[in-house]
Design a protein around this motif. Structure first.
Motif, mmCIF file in Angstrom:
data_model
loop_
_atom_site.group_PDB
_atom_site.id
_atom_site.type_symbol
_atom_site.label_atom_id
_atom_site.label_comp_id
_atom_site.label_asym_id
_atom_site.label_seq_id
_atom_site.Cartn_x
_atom_site.Cartn_y
_atom_site.Cartn_z
ATOM 1 N N UNK A 8 0.841 -1.202 0.000
ATOM 2 C CA UNK A 8 0.000 0.000 0.000
ATOM 3 C C UNK A 8 0.870 1.245 0.000
ATOM 4 N N UNK A 9 0.374 2.321 -0.591
ATOM 5 C CA UNK A 9 1.070 3.595 -0.407
ATOM 6 C C UNK A 9 1.001 3.983 1.074
ATOM 7 N N UNK A 10 2.062 4.584 1.564
ATOM 8 C CA UNK A 10 2.120 5.008 2.957
ATOM 9 C C UNK A 10 0.936 5.901 3.314
ATOM 10 N N UNK A 11 0.589 6.820 2.407
ATOM 11 C CA UNK A 11 -0.498 7.763 2.694
ATOM 12 C C UNK A 11 -1.839 7.052 2.853
ATOM 13 N N UNK A 12 -2.021 5.957 2.136
ATOM 14 C CA UNK A 12 -3.267 5.187 2.256
ATOM 15 C C UNK A 12 -3.353 4.540 3.630
ATOM 16 N N UNK A 13 -2.255 3.915 4.047
ATOM 17 C CA UNK A 13 -2.255 3.284 5.366
ATOM 18 C C UNK A 13 -2.417 4.331 6.463
ATOM 19 N N UNK A 14 -1.702 5.425 6.347
ATOM 20 C CA UNK A 14 -1.799 6.500 7.345
ATOM 21 C C UNK A 14 -3.241 6.995 7.461
ATOM 22 N N UNK A 15 -3.905 7.156 6.325
ATOM 23 C CA UNK A 15 -5.295 7.598 6.322
ATOM 24 C C UNK A 15 -6.199 6.585 7.023
ATOM 25 N N UNK A 16 -5.972 5.301 6.757
ATOM 26 C CA UNK A 16 -6.767 4.261 7.422
ATOM 27 C C UNK A 16 -6.596 4.328 8.931
ATOM 28 N N UNK A 17 -5.372 4.534 9.375
ATOM 29 C CA UNK A 17 -5.095 4.538 10.808
ATOM 30 C C UNK A 17 -5.588 5.811 11.490
ATOM 31 N N UNK A 18 -5.595 6.919 10.764
ATOM 32 C CA UNK A 18 -6.031 8.189 11.352
ATOM 33 C C UNK A 18 -7.536 8.399 11.260
ATOM 34 N N UNK A 19 -8.119 8.026 10.129
ATOM 35 C CA UNK A 19 -9.543 8.303 9.897
ATOM 36 C C UNK A 19 -10.450 7.120 10.165
ATOM 37 N N UNK A 20 -9.871 5.958 10.341
ATOM 38 C CA UNK A 20 -10.661 4.765 10.574
ATOM 39 C C UNK A 20 -10.720 3.882 9.348
ATOM 40 N N UNK A 21 -11.026 2.646 9.583
ATOM 41 C CA UNK A 21 -11.043 1.632 8.534
ATOM 42 C C UNK A 21 -12.318 1.714 7.706
ATOM 43 N N UNK A 22 -13.368 2.285 8.265
ATOM 44 C CA UNK A 22 -14.666 2.322 7.591
ATOM 45 C C UNK A 22 -14.656 2.967 6.222
ATOM 46 N N UNK A 23 -13.806 3.956 6.004
ATOM 47 C CA UNK A 23 -13.751 4.628 4.720
ATOM 48 C C UNK A 23 -12.776 4.003 3.739
ATOM 49 N N UNK A 24 -12.034 3.007 4.183
ATOM 50 C CA UNK A 24 -11.042 2.366 3.325
ATOM 51 C C UNK A 24 -11.703 1.332 2.415
#
Length: 107
Positions: free
Chosen positions: A27-43
């Motif tokens: 995964x791109x780092x930014x994608x993982x970071x977003x999942x961890x910061x914003x929650x898994x629901x939007x991934x």
């Protein structure tokens, strides 16, 4: 957000930083970071599966941990048979096994 917290804890237990883990998961780092910061629901489902697979868990196991009020990350089996593992993956498995043993000894 509980799923993201669980993923953060599990990623920490691999001994890899977030950037290295993202690379391992494909995964791109930014994608993982977003999942961890914003929650898994939007991934995307595909990205959640990639993270779970890199951790050696199933999405069902993540859901089970998230549905428990007092979740405790104790045991997730890492099977070696029938699969080719990179040295980095084997190292991560060994670190996780050490963590599981240390948790067992606390009880």
């Amino acid at each position: 957000m509980k799923r993201a917290e669980i993923l953060k804890q599990l990623i920490d237990k691999t001994g890899l930083n977030t950037k290295a883990f993202a690379e391992k998961a494909g995964l791109p780092y930014t994608t993982l970071r977003s999942m961890l910061m914003r929650g898994v629901g939007g991934a995307s489902v595909v990205n959640v599966i990639k993270v779970c697979k890199a951790l050696g868990i199933t999405v069902e196991q993540l859901e089970e941990m998230a549905s428990t009020d007092n979740y405790d990350i104790k045991t997730i089996a890492a099977h070696h048979d029938g699969e080719d593992w990179t040295e980095e993956e084997l190292e991560a498995i060994e670190k996780f096994k050490k963590f599981v043993r240390s948790e067992r000894n606390k009880g």
